[in-house]
Design a protein around this motif. Structure first.
Motif, PDB file in Angstrom:
ATOM      1  N   ALA A   1      -6.849   1.815   4.124  1.00 17.88           N
ATOM      2  CA  ALA A   1      -7.811   2.042   2.861  1.00 17.88           C
ATOM      3  C   ALA A   1      -7.340   1.372   1.645  1.00 17.88           C
ATOM      4  O   ALA A   1      -6.614   0.675   2.080  1.00 17.88           O
ATOM      5  N   VAL A   2      -8.317   1.675   0.864  1.00 19.53           N
ATOM      6  CA  VAL A   2      -8.453   0.820  -0.809  1.00 19.53           C
ATOM      7  C   VAL A   2      -6.584   1.828  -0.550  1.00 19.53           C
ATOM      8  O   VAL A   2      -7.000   2.790  -0.782  1.00 19.53           O
ATOM      9  N   ALA A   3      -5.806   0.953  -1.449  1.00 18.51           N
ATOM     10  CA  ALA A   3      -3.950   1.078  -1.618  1.00 18.51           C
ATOM     11  C   ALA A   3      -4.249   0.236  -2.572  1.00 18.51           C
ATOM     12  O   ALA A   3      -4.382  -0.877  -2.320  1.00 18.51           O
ATOM     13  N   LEU A   4      -4.573   1.191  -3.566  1.00 17.67           N
ATOM     14  CA  LEU A   4      -4.090   0.382  -5.347  1.00 17.67           C
ATOM     15  C   LEU A   4      -2.753   0.739  -5.350  1.00 17.67           C
ATOM     16  O   LEU A   4      -1.791   1.917  -5.237  1.00 17.67           O
TER      17      LEU A   4
ATOM     18  N   LEU B   1      -5.565   5.353  -1.743  1.00 17.92           N
ATOM     19  CA  LEU B   1      -3.774   6.051  -2.085  1.00 17.92           C
ATOM     20  C   LEU B   1      -3.208   4.739  -3.078  1.00 17.92           C
ATOM     21  O   LEU B   1      -4.196   3.666  -3.148  1.00 17.92           O
ATOM     22  N   VAL B   2      -2.478   5.898  -3.280  1.00 21.36           N
ATOM     23  CA  VAL B   2      -1.660   5.334  -4.887  1.00 21.36           C
ATOM     24  C   VAL B   2      -0.474   5.123  -4.634  1.00 21.36           C
ATOM     25  O   VAL B   2       0.159   6.268  -4.199  1.00 21.36           O
ATOM     26  N   MET B   3      -0.086   3.785  -4.482  1.00 26.01           N
ATOM     27  CA  MET B   3       1.046   3.570  -3.977  1.00 26.01           C
ATOM     28  C   MET B   3       2.447   4.029  -5.441  1.00 26.01           C
ATOM     29  O   MET B   3       2.306   3.779  -6.004  1.00 26.01           O
ATOM     30  N   PRO B   4       3.504   3.948  -5.179  1.00 25.67           N
ATOM     31  CA  PRO B   4       4.774   4.661  -5.949  1.00 25.67           C
ATOM     32  C   PRO B   4       4.783   3.692  -6.681  1.00 25.67           C
ATOM     33  O   PRO B   4       4.432   2.293  -6.111  1.00 25.67           O
TER      34      PRO B   4
END
Length: 159
Positions: A71-74, A125-128
């Motif tokens: 996925a696109v991981a931000l 997805l947004v990473m911590p």
């Protein structure tokens, strides 16, 4: 060949439209126009990676194209910059990273565009906070394209 005094095709079309009883012709807003056959070619950097400027939800974000990412991981910071309010997200999606498994937040990105090649409704997805420096452009974007390929150090995207 047009006969003298004959109307142009555009004038005829307008005449038929008005004669058909339509009250007006409303121009299509730029955001509503269809995107047809957008394509771009992106050169790899000296390290062989494709680092590009992506427009995500109307904001510019520097991303690395990664066909190994699902996925696109931000990053937390990039998610904040595109208006996703990462502090209010639910981090419940397990994601395998090079440093082990972390929990990310699933999001929906309205629009992701690279050099005119636009995809709507992209899973992301947004990473911590602090887990990832920079963001990845993964298969949730690439998989929606008509085609993409790498040839001689150039990434070709086509929609």
């Amino acid at each position: 060949m047009r006969l003298p005094g004959a109307l142009s095709p555009l004038a005829l079309a307008l005449l038929f439209t008005v004669a058909g009883g339509l009250p007006s012709i409303t121009p299509i807003a730029a955001a509503e126009m269809l995107q047809l056959n957008a394509a771009t070619a992106l050169k790899a950097g000296q390290n062989g990676h494709f680092i590009v400027k992506a427009e995500i939800n109307g904001r510019n974000v520097r991303v690395m194209v990664d066909t190994g990412a699902s996925a696109v991981a931000l990053s937390y910071e990039d998610a904040r910059d595109v208006g996703l309010r990462p502090g209010n997200l639910d981090y419940n999606v397990p994601v395998s990273t090079a440093n082990g498994v972390v929990k990310a937040a699933g999001v929906n990105l309205d629009k992701v565009e690279i050099d005119g090649v636009r995809v709507s409704d992209v899973q992301g997805l947004v990473m911590p906070e602090g887990v990832m420096r920079g963001s990845l452009l993964g298969m949730s974007y690439l998989g929606k394209l008509k085609s993409f390929k790498v040839e001689d150090g150039v990434l070709y995207l086509k929609n």
